[in-house]
Design a protein around this motif. Structure first.
Motif, short mmCIF file in Angstrom:
data_model
loop_
_atom_site.label_atom_id
_atom_site.label_comp_id
_atom_site.label_asym_id
_atom_site.label_seq_id
_atom_site.Cartn_x
_atom_site.Cartn_y
_atom_site.Cartn_z
N PHE A 181 0.82 -1.20 0.00
CA PHE A 181 0.00 0.00 0.00
C PHE A 181 0.86 1.25 0.00
O PHE A 181 1.73 1.44 0.85
CB PHE A 181 -0.91 0.04 1.23
CG PHE A 181 -2.12 -0.84 1.14
CD1 PHE A 181 -2.66 -1.24 -0.08
CD2 PHE A 181 -2.75 -1.28 2.29
CE1 PHE A 181 -3.79 -2.04 -0.15
CE2 PHE A 181 -3.89 -2.08 2.24
CZ PHE A 181 -4.41 -2.46 1.01
N ASP A 182 0.58 2.12 -0.96
CA ASP A 182 1.12 3.47 -0.95
C ASP A 182 0.06 4.34 -0.28
O ASP A 182 -0.76 3.83 0.49
CB ASP A 182 1.42 3.93 -2.38
CG ASP A 182 2.51 4.99 -2.44
OD1 ASP A 182 2.33 6.06 -1.81
OD2 ASP A 182 3.53 4.77 -3.11
N ALA A 183 0.06 5.65 -0.53
CA ALA A 183 -1.01 6.49 0.02
C ALA A 183 -2.35 5.96 -0.49
O ALA A 183 -2.48 5.58 -1.65
CB ALA A 183 -0.80 7.94 -0.41
N LEU A 184 -3.34 5.95 0.40
CA LEU A 184 -4.63 5.34 0.08
C LEU A 184 -5.75 6.36 0.14
O LEU A 184 -5.71 7.31 0.92
CB LEU A 184 -4.93 4.21 1.07
CG LEU A 184 -3.90 3.08 1.12
CD1 LEU A 184 -4.24 2.12 2.26
CD2 LEU A 184 -3.83 2.34 -0.20
N ASN A 185 -6.77 6.11 -0.66
CA ASN A 185 -7.97 6.94 -0.57
C ASN A 185 -9.17 6.04 -0.25
O ASN A 185 -9.02 4.85 -0.02
CB ASN A 185 -8.19 7.74 -1.86
CG ASN A 185 -8.72 6.89 -2.99
OD1 ASN A 185 -8.43 5.70 -3.07
ND2 ASN A 185 -9.50 7.48 -3.87
N ARG A 186 -10.35 6.61 -0.25
CA ARG A 186 -11.52 5.85 0.19
C ARG A 186 -11.91 4.73 -0.77
O ARG A 186 -12.69 3.87 -0.40
CB ARG A 186 -12.70 6.79 0.43
CG ARG A 186 -12.85 7.89 -0.52
CD ARG A 186 -13.73 9.03 -0.05
NE ARG A 186 -13.46 10.17 -0.92
CZ ARG A 186 -14.13 11.29 -0.91
NH1 ARG A 186 -15.13 11.46 -0.08
NH2 ARG A 186 -13.81 12.26 -1.73
N TYR A 187 -11.35 4.71 -1.99
CA TYR A 187 -11.58 3.57 -2.88
C TYR A 187 -11.09 2.28 -2.22
O TYR A 187 -11.62 1.20 -2.49
CB TYR A 187 -10.84 3.75 -4.20
CG TYR A 187 -11.32 4.89 -5.08
CD1 TYR A 187 -12.46 5.62 -4.77
CD2 TYR A 187 -10.63 5.22 -6.25
CE1 TYR A 187 -12.89 6.66 -5.59
CE2 TYR A 187 -11.05 6.25 -7.07
CZ TYR A 187 -12.18 6.98 -6.73
OH TYR A 187 -12.61 8.00 -7.54
N VAL A 188 -10.07 2.39 -1.36
CA VAL A 188 -9.52 1.23 -0.67
C VAL A 188 -10.10 1.08 0.73
O VAL A 188 -10.52 0.00 1.13
CB VAL A 188 -7.98 1.31 -0.61
CG1 VAL A 188 -7.41 0.21 0.30
CG2 VAL A 188 -7.39 1.21 -2.01
#
Length: 301
Positions: free
Chosen positions: A167-174
Motif C-alpha cells: 500500500f502506498d497512500a490510500l484513498n476511500r476507494y480502498v
C-alpha cells in the motif's frame, strides 16, 4: 525469528549484512541494486547462509525517473509499458536463478489522492505518479485493479513467486469500500504488504485516514510487513527508526505495539521485513529491537 528479513537497497552491503542479519532469519528483501556484482553477491550469500530472497520491484536500478510500474495509469501506452517492465524483470530474475519467495510492487500506482486532503508534503518523484479522485473514477479503479490481479496471478503460476502489493497512500476507494477485499478473496495468490511507517505518516497528514482500522482489516491478507517507526511532531519528522519499546505514541511515535498485536491476532505467520535504518541505533539497541518484536509476535498463552 524465522520470519524476519533485512533489506539491501541500492547495493549488497556486506557490512550491513554482517551487522543486521541473524542466523535463522527468513532472508533479505532487495531493491534497486546497482551492479551485476551486487546481484551475484546476493545470490551467493543466499546459498551460503540458506536464506530466501524477496524482491522489491525493481531489483535493478535502471536510472529511470519513476521506479514504480504505473499499471493503473489511464494512459494506455504508459500502462502497457508498466506491464512490459514487470515482464522483462520476471524474465531477468528467472535467468539469474534468484528464485524469489515474493516480488513486491507499490499499489496503487498512480496513487489516487483524496481531493479533500493537502498532499503538498507527500513525496512523489514525478507528476505521473498520482491522480486525483475527481480525475479517476472508482469504476475505472476497479477495472484496472482486477486486470492487475488477474495478470499477476497468471505470472505467479508461470514464474513461481508470490505477488505482493504494498500500500502506498490510500484513498476511500480502498478503505471505504469492499471491492479490494473481494478481489483478495477471488485472487488469493495476490498478497499485501503493510508498511507501518507509511500508514502512520498518512494518518498524521490525512485527517480522513486511520491506520488501526486499516491494519485490522487487511493484516490477514499480508505476506510481509515493512516494519519501521517515525516520530511526527510539529515542525519535524524523524524517519526510518528501528522500533523500540520506549517509543511512545504520546510522544509522536507510531503505535507499533498495537500494530503488532493486531498482526499477531490476524496473521501470526506473516513475514517481518525491518525496513529501518539500523545505523540510527547501536548494536545493542538493534538486538533489543529484534527481541522486542519477536516477543510481541509470540503468543504466550
Amino acid at each position: 525469528m524465522g520470519r524476519f528479513l533485512i533489506g539491501q537497497y541500492g547495493a549488497f552491503d556486506p557490512l550491513k549484512f554482517g551487522r543486521d542479519y541473524r542466523k535463522g532469519f527468513f532472508g533479505i528483501e532487495a531493491c534497486l541494486l546497482q551492479t551485476d556484482e551486487d546481484i551475484a553477491a546476493l545470490r551467493q550469500a543466499a546459498i551460503e547462509h540458506s536464506f530466501q530472497v524477496g524482491i522489491h520491484f525493481p531489483l535493478r536500478d535502471r536510472g529511470v525517473v519513476i521506479r514504480d510500474a504505473l499499471f493503473l495509469s489511464q494512459d494506455s501506452e504508459e500502462r502497457s509499458d508498466a506491464y512490459r517492465r514487470i515482464q522483462e524483470e520476471l524474465d531477468s530474475i528467472k535467468m539469474l536463478k534468484l528464485n524469489p519467495a515474493y516480488i513486491l510492487f507499490h499499489y496503487p500506482k498512480p496513487v489516487i489522492l483524496d481531493d479533500r486532503v493537502n498532499w503538498s508534503t507527500w513525496h512523489f518523484s514525478d507528476r505521473r505518479e498520482y491522480a486525483y479522485e475527481r480525475d479517476y473514477s472508482f469504476e475505472v479503479f476497479e477495472l484496472r485493479t482486477e486486470e492487475l490481479f488477474q495478470w499477476l496471478t497468471d505470472q505467479s503460476k508461470i514464474y513461481g513467486f508470490v505477488p505482493v502489493l504494498e500500500f502506498d497512500a490510500l484513498n476511500r476507494y480502498v478503505y471505504d469500500s469492499e471491492f479490494l477485499e473481494k478481489l483478495l478473496q477471488k485472487y488469493p495468490a495476490v498478497r499485501l504488504c503493510l508498511d507501518t511507517g507509511r500508514l502512520y505518516l498518512q494518518e498524521r497528514r490525512d485527517p480522513f485516514f486511520k491506520s488501526i482500522p486499516l491494519m485490522r482489516r487487511y493484516a490477514k491478507y499480508a505476506e510481509v510487513i515493512h516494519l519501521w517507526n517515525l516520530q511526527y511532531n510539529d515542525g519535524f519528522v524523524k524517519l526510518r527508526y528501528p522500533v523500540l519499546p520506549e517509543q511512545l505514541p504520546q510522544e509522536g511515535w507510531a503505535p507499533i505495539a498495537e500494530y503488532l498485536h493486531i498482526i499477531r491476532e490476524e496473521n501470526p505467520d506473516v513475514k517481518i521485513q525491518f525496513e529501518h535504518r539500523s545505523d540510527l541505533v547501536s548494536e545493542v539497541e538493534l538486538e533489543r529491537c529484534y527481541c522486542w518484536v519477536s516477543d510481541l509476535l509470540t503468543d504466550h498463552n
